[in-house]
Scaffold this active site. Structure first.
Site, PDB file in Angstrom:
ATOM      1  N   ASP A   1      -9.665  11.101  -1.780  1.00 45.73           N
ATOM      2  CA  ASP A   1     -10.694  10.539  -0.591  1.00 45.73           C
ATOM      3  C   ASP A   1      -9.730   9.524  -0.082  1.00 45.73           C
ATOM      4  O   ASP A   1     -10.283   9.120   1.060  1.00 45.73           O
ATOM      5  CB  ASP A   1     -12.108  10.051  -1.005  1.00 45.73           C
ATOM      6  CG  ASP A   1     -12.018   9.067  -1.868  1.00 45.73           C
ATOM      7  OD1 ASP A   1     -10.712   8.822  -2.522  1.00 45.73           O
ATOM      8  OD2 ASP A   1     -12.680   8.283  -2.238  1.00 45.73           O
TER       9      ASP A   1
ATOM     10  N   ASP B   1      -6.646  -5.663  -0.075  1.00 44.23           N
ATOM     11  CA  ASP B   1      -6.202  -7.007   0.593  1.00 44.23           C
ATOM     12  C   ASP B   1      -4.892  -7.340   0.849  1.00 44.23           C
ATOM     13  O   ASP B   1      -4.187  -7.150  -0.123  1.00 44.23           O
ATOM     14  CB  ASP B   1      -7.014  -8.172  -0.309  1.00 44.23           C
ATOM     15  CG  ASP B   1      -7.120  -9.590   0.227  1.00 44.23           C
ATOM     16  OD1 ASP B   1      -6.169  -9.801   0.886  1.00 44.23           O
ATOM     17  OD2 ASP B   1      -7.950 -10.104   0.154  1.00 44.23           O
TER      18      ASP B   1
ATOM     19  N   ILE C   1      -8.774   6.895  -1.247  1.00 40.19           N
ATOM     20  CA  ILE C   1      -9.299   5.771  -1.684  1.00 40.19           C
ATOM     21  C   ILE C   1      -8.640   5.448  -3.058  1.00 40.19           C
ATOM     22  O   ILE C   1      -9.174   6.075  -3.997  1.00 40.19           O
ATOM     23  CB  ILE C   1     -10.512   5.227  -1.601  1.00 40.19           C
ATOM     24  CG1 ILE C   1     -10.959   5.505   0.049  1.00 40.19           C
ATOM     25  CG2 ILE C   1     -11.000   3.936  -2.057  1.00 40.19           C
ATOM     26  CD1 ILE C   1     -10.289   4.441   0.997  1.00 40.19           C
TER      27      ILE C   1
ATOM     28  N   SER D   1     -11.893 -15.840   1.528  1.00 42.66           N
ATOM     29  CA  SER D   1     -10.406 -16.385   1.542  1.00 42.66           C
ATOM     30  C   SER D   1     -10.447 -17.893   1.347  1.00 42.66           C
ATOM     31  O   SER D   1     -10.881 -18.229   0.568  1.00 42.66           O
ATOM     32  CB  SER D   1      -9.962 -16.122   3.238  1.00 42.66           C
ATOM     33  OG  SER D   1      -8.505 -16.290   3.168  1.00 42.66           O
TER      34      SER D   1
ATOM     35  N   HIS E   1      -8.458  -7.539   3.915  1.00 41.23           N
ATOM     36  CA  HIS E   1      -8.878  -8.987   3.673  1.00 41.23           C
ATOM     37  C   HIS E   1     -10.324  -9.509   4.197  1.00 41.23           C
ATOM     38  O   HIS E   1     -10.418  -9.619   5.600  1.00 41.23           O
ATOM     39  CB  HIS E   1      -7.622  -9.912   3.935  1.00 41.23           C
ATOM     40  CG  HIS E   1      -7.955 -11.339   3.847  1.00 41.23           C
ATOM     41  ND1 HIS E   1      -7.778 -11.653   2.515  1.00 41.23           N
ATOM     42  CD2 HIS E   1      -7.933 -12.483   4.578  1.00 41.23           C
ATOM     43  CE1 HIS E   1      -8.157 -13.038   2.499  1.00 41.23           C
ATOM     44  NE2 HIS E   1      -8.117 -13.533   3.648  1.00 41.23           N
TER      45      HIS E   1
ATOM     46  N   ALA F   1     -11.537  11.961  -7.339  1.00 38.67           N
ATOM     47  CA  ALA F   1     -11.665  12.345  -6.113  1.00 38.67           C
ATOM     48  C   ALA F   1     -10.439  12.222  -5.168  1.00 38.67           C
ATOM     49  O   ALA F   1      -9.907  11.133  -5.224  1.00 38.67           O
ATOM     50  CB  ALA F   1     -12.915  11.776  -5.494  1.00 38.67           C
TER      51      ALA F   1
ATOM     52  N   ASP G   1      -9.401   8.490 -10.174  1.00 40.52           N
ATOM     53  CA  ASP G   1     -10.694   8.146 -10.125  1.00 40.52           C
ATOM     54  C   ASP G   1     -11.512   9.751 -10.038  1.00 40.52           C
ATOM     55  O   ASP G   1     -12.554   9.727 -10.257  1.00 40.52           O
ATOM     56  CB  ASP G   1     -11.190   7.242  -9.281  1.00 40.52           C
ATOM     57  CG  ASP G   1     -10.642   7.850  -7.625  1.00 40.52           C
ATOM     58  OD1 ASP G   1     -10.784   8.955  -7.402  1.00 40.52           O
ATOM     59  OD2 ASP G   1     -10.471   6.867  -6.838  1.00 40.52           O
TER      60      ASP G   1
END
Length: 526
Positions: free
Chosen positions: A263, A400, A265, A187, A440, A261, A259
């Site tokens: 999942d 983030d 994410i 940061s 973050h 998958a 991507d």
């Protein structure tokens, strides 16, 4: 066992005890030997490993009244004058099990807080470690008010002063001195790492800089501009945390499987261009818990758009999609962002009564023109660091909620263009790793455990630890091809659900199979 057979064990125990006693004795007498210009020693103490160190002088806003330390070490607390009207509070922690490495920690936010958890983490790994308070105490920006010397400490001088003094003390405390010097921060700490690279290229051999707050002045303006988009919590344009969850779920639905998958994410946010109009409530709908209004959809579109200045110049890239749940409580909460408010009040306008709710993009132009002590930290020519043989490893969580990971991608592009280097050439000294599922600096929905601190620790092996990967790169010439992250079941120290290899930019992770998405080998960097 005979008395004779006990002798080797007693001799060994005595030698170990003598070594410990010698270390403690050296620590006890060390304070009297410190006679450095502008350095005022407050105390020197031996701290055995396992101690829960109380921190009575730590400002209450720093949120740490104690810190557990894992290693025997000698703690040196001091004040260092940086000008006639400013000084930093500095601590140096010298571990008994020393590896010959020096390290400086960084800070966060606008804070004047020594990051004791990073001191404990790195001293526990054998580094002679320093940390400073950035020239003021606490997390508020009020100490900047009419004190340009304090602003200068915050911009760059605190870290560099701590490095200069810390290296001198390390050479005094250990007869072997140090072989290599490192930096670890995230940061504001990430910005400080890049400021060192840009301004003091010989300070460090290896820099680990996470989620860097460079492009600092524009980051401050970007963070406060969200209020001008969302309005207060009574505005038609405001979204509650529950509404942001509806938005987040839709973004994940649209982008998760890009991507390969499913999942939860998003591996590459660059490929995620969500169409939010899909969740606008139908006319006459009685149940509006799973949809948003047209005004709210416009808010989301503006939040996920780049931030431009008065003349149409890009000031800051968009907030990356996927961070909505984390951001809803800090920058979309119907209030001007606190750090931005403080910066404008106490630095830009020197007016404690400045009304943050009246901010406009014209204020962003005023702030950028000011740029005290080049705190922007946006210089793209880092050839001096390259020529000095330095290495920088930077990472950024793609969830983030405070600093867009797109800004790290923008800086990477600026360095490539300014220095005329492609990814293969940059890889020699500058490697960037976007980390999917990381918020973050820590936390997140995915494999965020990369070893950048105590809260992300999953072992000290270079393949599991971003700091030790840097050590291996500097000292053995083995550059990291990926950084492995761990997905914890319930935070650091809990069981690991799966690991994932985060790709070196500009490569991205794609699920190829066979096997479940939780198998790191089922993914490929392309």
């Amino acid at each position: 066992m005979t008395k004779l057979s006990l002798l080797p064990l007693l001799t060994l125990a005595s030698a170990v005890l003598a070594k410990q006693d010698a270390f403690q004795a050296k620590c006890a007498s060390f304070g009297r030997k410190i006679k450095l210009p502008n350095v005022h020693v407050n105390f020197v103490e031996y701290v055995p490993g396992g101690t829960n160190l109380t921190l009575p002088d730590n400002d209450v806003t720093c949120g740490a009244s104690s810190q557990v330390v894992s290693a025997d070490m000698c703690r040196v607390a001091m004040a260092v004058d940086t000008s006639k009207s400013s000084q930093i509070t500095l601590e140096a922690w010298f571990p008994r099990e020393y590896t010959g490495r020096f390290l400086s920690t960084g800070n966060g936010g606008l804070s004047g807080c020594i990051q004791y958890y990073d001191l404990a983490y790195t001293a526990g790994l054998g580094f002679a470690t320093v940390g400073a308070n950035n020239g003021h105490n606490g997390t508020s920006g009020k100490p900047f008010y009419q004190h340009p010397e304090v602003i200068e400490d915050f911009a760059y001088r605190s870290i560099h002063t701590g490095v200069v003094v810390g290296k001198q003390l390390t050479k005094m405390f250990y007869k072997e001195g140090f072989d290599k010097s490192y930096y670890l921060g995230c940061s504001t700490g990430g910005r400080q790492g890049f400021k060192s690279i840009q301004k003091y290229p010989n300070d460090f051999d290896g820099v680990v800089a996470g989620a860097p707050a460079f492009n600092f002045v524009n980051l401050i303006s970007w963070s406060i501009h969200f209020y001008s988009i969302t309005g207060s919590n009574t505005s038609d344009t405001y979204l509650s945390p529950e509404s942001w969850k509806v938005v987040h779920d839709e973004i994940v639905r649209q982008c998760d499987e890009i991507d390969g998958a499913k999942d939860g994410i998003i591996e590459d946010t660059d490929l995620c261009q969500p169409v939010i109009e899909t969740i606008i409530c139908k006319p006459g709908a009685s149940d509006k818990t799973n949809c948003i209004t047209g005004a709210q959809a416009k808010t989301v579109r503006n939040v996920l758009s780049p931030f431009y200045g008065v003349n149409g110049t890009l000031l800051y890239p968009r907030m990356q999609p996927g961070s909505e749940l984390f951001a809803s409580s800090v920058v979309y909460n119907g209030q001007p962002f606190r750090y931005s408010t403080d910066w404008y009040r106490y630095v830009v306008y020197n007016n404690p009564d400045w009304d943050a709710t009246k901010w406009t993009v014209e204020d962003a132009a005023v702030a950028l023109a000011q740029n005290p002590y080049n705190i922007q930290t946006w210089d793209a020519d880092i050839s001096s660091f390259q020529k000095a043989g330095g290495k920088v490893l930077t990472y950024h969580g793609m969830q983030d909620q405070l600093i867009s990971s797109d800004n790290s991608k923008l800086y990477y592009a600026r360095v490539a263009e300014e220095m005329g280097l492609g990814p293969e050439e940059l890889d020699d000294f500058y490697r960037f790793f976007p980390v999917s599922g990381m918020a973050h600096c820590t936390g997140g929905d995915g494999a965020y455990g990369i070893g950048n601190g105590l809260r992300t620790y999953n072992g000290a092996e270079p393949e599991n630890n971003v700091l030790m990967a840097m050590v291996q790169w500097v000292e053995k010439g083995i550059a990291p091809e990926f950084i492995r992250g761990a997905k914890f079941s319930n935070g650091v120290g809990s069981s690991v659900e799966y690991t994932r290899k985060h790709c070196r930019y500009p490569r991205r992770n794609v699920y190829k199979g066979p096997g479940n998405y939780s198998d790191e080998n089922a993914w490929e960097c392309v």
